[in-house]
Design a protein around this motif. Structure first.
Motif, mmCIF file in Angstrom:
data_model
loop_
_atom_site.group_PDB
_atom_site.id
_atom_site.type_symbol
_atom_site.label_atom_id
_atom_site.label_comp_id
_atom_site.label_asym_id
_atom_site.label_seq_id
_atom_site.Cartn_x
_atom_site.Cartn_y
_atom_site.Cartn_z
ATOM 1 N N GLU A 322 31.535 52.562 34.506
ATOM 2 C CA GLU A 322 32.658 53.487 34.322
ATOM 3 C C GLU A 322 32.618 54.603 35.354
ATOM 4 O O GLU A 322 33.662 55.021 35.880
ATOM 5 C CB GLU A 322 32.633 54.053 32.910
ATOM 6 C CG GLU A 322 32.935 53.021 31.825
ATOM 7 C CD GLU A 322 32.743 53.578 30.420
ATOM 8 O OE1 GLU A 322 32.387 54.780 30.300
ATOM 9 O OE2 GLU A 322 32.929 52.821 29.455
ATOM 10 N N ARG A 323 31.429 55.114 35.646
ATOM 11 C CA ARG A 323 31.316 56.202 36.630
ATOM 12 C C ARG A 323 31.739 55.703 38.022
ATOM 13 O O ARG A 323 32.411 56.430 38.758
ATOM 14 C CB ARG A 323 29.868 56.709 36.706
ATOM 15 C CG ARG A 323 29.485 57.606 35.565
ATOM 16 C CD ARG A 323 30.275 58.932 35.576
ATOM 17 N NE ARG A 323 29.958 59.725 36.766
ATOM 18 C CZ ARG A 323 30.868 60.194 37.596
ATOM 19 N NH1 ARG A 323 32.166 59.957 37.400
ATOM 20 N NH2 ARG A 323 30.507 60.923 38.644
ATOM 21 N N GLN A 325 33.920 53.382 38.732
ATOM 22 C CA GLN A 325 35.372 53.251 38.781
ATOM 23 C C GLN A 325 36.049 54.618 38.807
ATOM 24 O O GLN A 325 37.011 54.834 39.551
ATOM 25 C CB GLN A 325 35.883 52.430 37.591
ATOM 26 C CG GLN A 325 37.369 52.097 37.698
ATOM 27 C CD GLN A 325 37.755 50.889 36.885
ATOM 28 O OE1 GLN A 325 36.930 50.285 36.193
ATOM 29 N NE2 GLN A 325 39.012 50.489 36.972
ATOM 30 N N GLU A 326 35.540 55.560 38.022
ATOM 31 C CA GLU A 326 36.103 56.913 38.014
ATOM 32 C C GLU A 326 36.028 57.541 39.401
ATOM 33 O O GLU A 326 37.006 58.130 39.883
ATOM 34 C CB GLU A 326 35.345 57.791 37.017
ATOM 35 C CG GLU A 326 35.592 57.467 35.552
ATOM 36 C CD GLU A 326 34.643 58.213 34.632
ATOM 37 O OE1 GLU A 326 34.756 58.042 33.403
ATOM 38 O OE2 GLU A 326 33.775 58.968 35.144
ATOM 39 N N GLU A 327 34.874 57.432 40.034
ATOM 40 C CA GLU A 327 34.687 58.069 41.338
ATOM 41 C C GLU A 327 35.494 57.383 42.436
ATOM 42 O O GLU A 327 36.050 58.042 43.311
ATOM 43 C CB GLU A 327 33.201 58.087 41.709
ATOM 44 C CG GLU A 327 32.398 59.134 40.973
ATOM 45 C CD GLU A 327 32.847 60.554 41.302
ATOM 46 O OE1 GLU A 327 33.002 60.886 42.498
ATOM 47 O OE2 GLU A 327 33.069 61.324 40.351
ATOM 48 N N GLU A 329 38.322 55.916 42.087
ATOM 49 C CA GLU A 329 39.717 56.303 41.893
ATOM 50 C C GLU A 329 39.937 57.767 42.251
ATOM 51 O O GLU A 329 40.919 58.114 42.912
ATOM 52 C CB GLU A 329 40.125 56.026 40.449
ATOM 53 C CG GLU A 329 40.191 54.533 40.128
ATOM 54 C CD GLU A 329 40.464 54.248 38.666
ATOM 55 O OE1 GLU A 329 40.514 55.214 37.866
ATOM 56 O OE2 GLU A 329 40.633 53.057 38.309
ATOM 57 N N GLU A 330 39.019 58.630 41.821
ATOM 58 C CA GLU A 330 39.187 60.064 42.089
ATOM 59 C C GLU A 330 39.134 60.370 43.576
ATOM 60 O O GLU A 330 39.863 61.229 44.065
ATOM 61 C CB GLU A 330 38.094 60.852 41.357
ATOM 62 C CG GLU A 330 38.230 62.363 41.511
ATOM 63 C CD GLU A 330 37.236 63.124 40.659
ATOM 64 O OE1 GLU A 330 36.823 64.219 41.097
ATOM 65 O OE2 GLU A 330 36.866 62.640 39.569
ATOM 66 N N ARG A 331 38.285 59.663 44.310
ATOM 67 C CA ARG A 331 38.155 59.906 45.748
ATOM 68 C C ARG A 331 39.216 59.171 46.560
ATOM 69 O O ARG A 331 39.321 59.383 47.771
ATOM 70 C CB ARG A 331 36.771 59.477 46.230
ATOM 71 C CG ARG A 331 35.630 60.217 45.570
ATOM 72 C CD ARG A 331 34.305 59.726 46.087
ATOM 73 N NE ARG A 331 33.179 60.273 45.334
ATOM 74 C CZ ARG A 331 31.997 60.558 45.862
ATOM 75 N NH1 ARG A 331 31.780 60.356 47.145
ATOM 76 N NH2 ARG A 331 31.020 61.024 45.110
ATOM 77 N N GLY A 332 39.967 58.304 45.916
ATOM 78 C CA GLY A 332 40.995 57.555 46.628
ATOM 79 C C GLY A 332 40.430 56.546 47.602
ATOM 80 O O GLY A 332 41.065 56.232 48.624
#
Length: 367
Positions: A322-323, A325-327, A329-332
């Motif tokens: 999960e981390r 995927q979150e990162e 997406e957040e960093r583009g």
């Protein structure tokens, strides 16, 4: 030696085998050779890089490489523009004078270009043509920029490392990252031709952990020590990131236009967070300077957790996935998540990599 001081001038955007042949031919005929890298400020490969590439390839003590910014337009019919170019070249050569080293007059200009005789005349030197038809090495800077993969055989190791498209497979433990990275590289190597040299870079963090544990056991005189006895520091993760990046660069220098990497500094920063609970600015700095183009995240879905004695538990696996995927997406960061059986994952990874390669390479047009 035939000439006292020879001169070679070019954009070297980027340098290729024809350029190296020109410089070597000139070096063999001169007691001293000056190579001017004349780059305009609009071009997308930095001048310091081009200079460093040539210095690496031509280390003869009598060969010197000079970087010059030349933003004058190209018009071989304009005396005014010719004068501007020559002034820039002379200023570059005069850098040695600024160090108290006199620059002897140029008595020979070597080139493979039609403008060579005019350039030589403006330096009051003779012109020495070197393979103008480019029969020895049928390549040009224009051809390289148009299709680097098609001209790959003419590129030197550092230029290959710069241009290679790097695809990274990341994921939590026991999600098939190594299996997919190895298979993806093998798929492209199987295409043959220039792609036959496609390589993959294994995760260095695993090697480092094994070495760290072995060192701890030797220090304690206790062969039964295990991972929970290890003390982790930020410096460990920085070292892992630096060494993995060095392994990538080494592989890219001798590989194909594609390099597949099993993890990277981005992933190492998240493992730093997992073990130390804090950000990792030094690891992030390694990530920022590494030219990755695509991240493939291996989902734990459909992959049974296997405890090989080196891994965290299955609950940590889900959290780490999960981390990631979150990162991403957040960093583009350009990425895709692969799920299901291995065959589906590989097919998705190949499709995404093909799409990346199909975009080609983009260079700003030279002046």
């Amino acid at each position: 030696m035939t000439y006292a001081h020879g001169l070679v001038i070019g954009k070297f955007y980027p340098p290729h085998a024809g350029h190296h042949h020109l410089i070597d031919a000139a070096a063999a005929a001169c007691a001293r050779l000056s190579v001017v890298v004349a780059a305009s400020s609009v071009e997308s490969i930095p001048l310091p890089l081009r200079t460093a590439w040539l210095r690496e390839a031509h280390r003869q003590p009598h060969v010197e490489v000079f970087p010059v910014v030349d933003d004058a337009e190209i018009d071989y019919g304009s005396d005014e523009l010719w004068s501007a170019h020559v002034a820039a070249f002379r200023a570059g050569l005069a850098m040695r004078s600024g160090l108290g080293v006199p620059v002897p007059p140029v008595d020979a200009v070597f080139s493979s270009e039609a403008y060579g005789p005019e350039l030589a005349e403006r330096f009051s030197a003779v012109h020495v043509p070197v393979d103008p038809p480019r029969e020895r090495f049928p390549v040009s800077g224009t051809a390289v920029r148009a299709d680097p993969a098609g001209a790959w055989e003419f590129l030197s190791p550092p230029v290959r490392a710069y241009l290679a498209r790097r695809v990274v497979v990341v994921g939590a433990e026991s999600t098939g990252t190594t299996t997919l990275a190895r298979a993806l590289a093998a798929h492209y190597a199987g295409r043959g031709g220039v792609w036959a040299a496609t390589r993959w870079v294994p995760e260095y963090g695993r090697t480092f952990t094994e070495e760290k544990l072995a060192a701890a056991r030797r220090a304690a005189g206790d062969a039964s020590l295990w991972l929970d006895a290890l003390k982790w520091e930020s410096a460990d993760f920085t070292l892992i990131a630096e060494r993995h990046a060095a392994l990538e660069d080494a592989a890219a220098r001798s590989g194909s236009p594609l390099l597949v990497c099993d993890t990277d500094a981005f992933a190492t920063a998240l493992w730093h967070e997992r073990y130390l609970g804090t950000p990792a600015p030094e690891v992030e700095a390694v990530h920022e300077r590494t030219p990755h183009r695509l991240w493939i995240l291996t989902s734990p879905e459909g992959v049974p957790f296997e405890q090989d004695g080196w891994r965290d538990g299955e609950s940590i696996r889900s959290w780490m996935s999960e981390r990631f995927q979150e990162e991403l997406e957040e960093r583009g960061l350009p990425h895709l998540v692969v799920t299901g059986p291995h065959e589906h994952r590989l097919a998705a990874a190949v499709a995404a990599t093909d799409a990346l390669l199909a975009k080609g390479w983009t260079f700003n047009a030279p002046l």
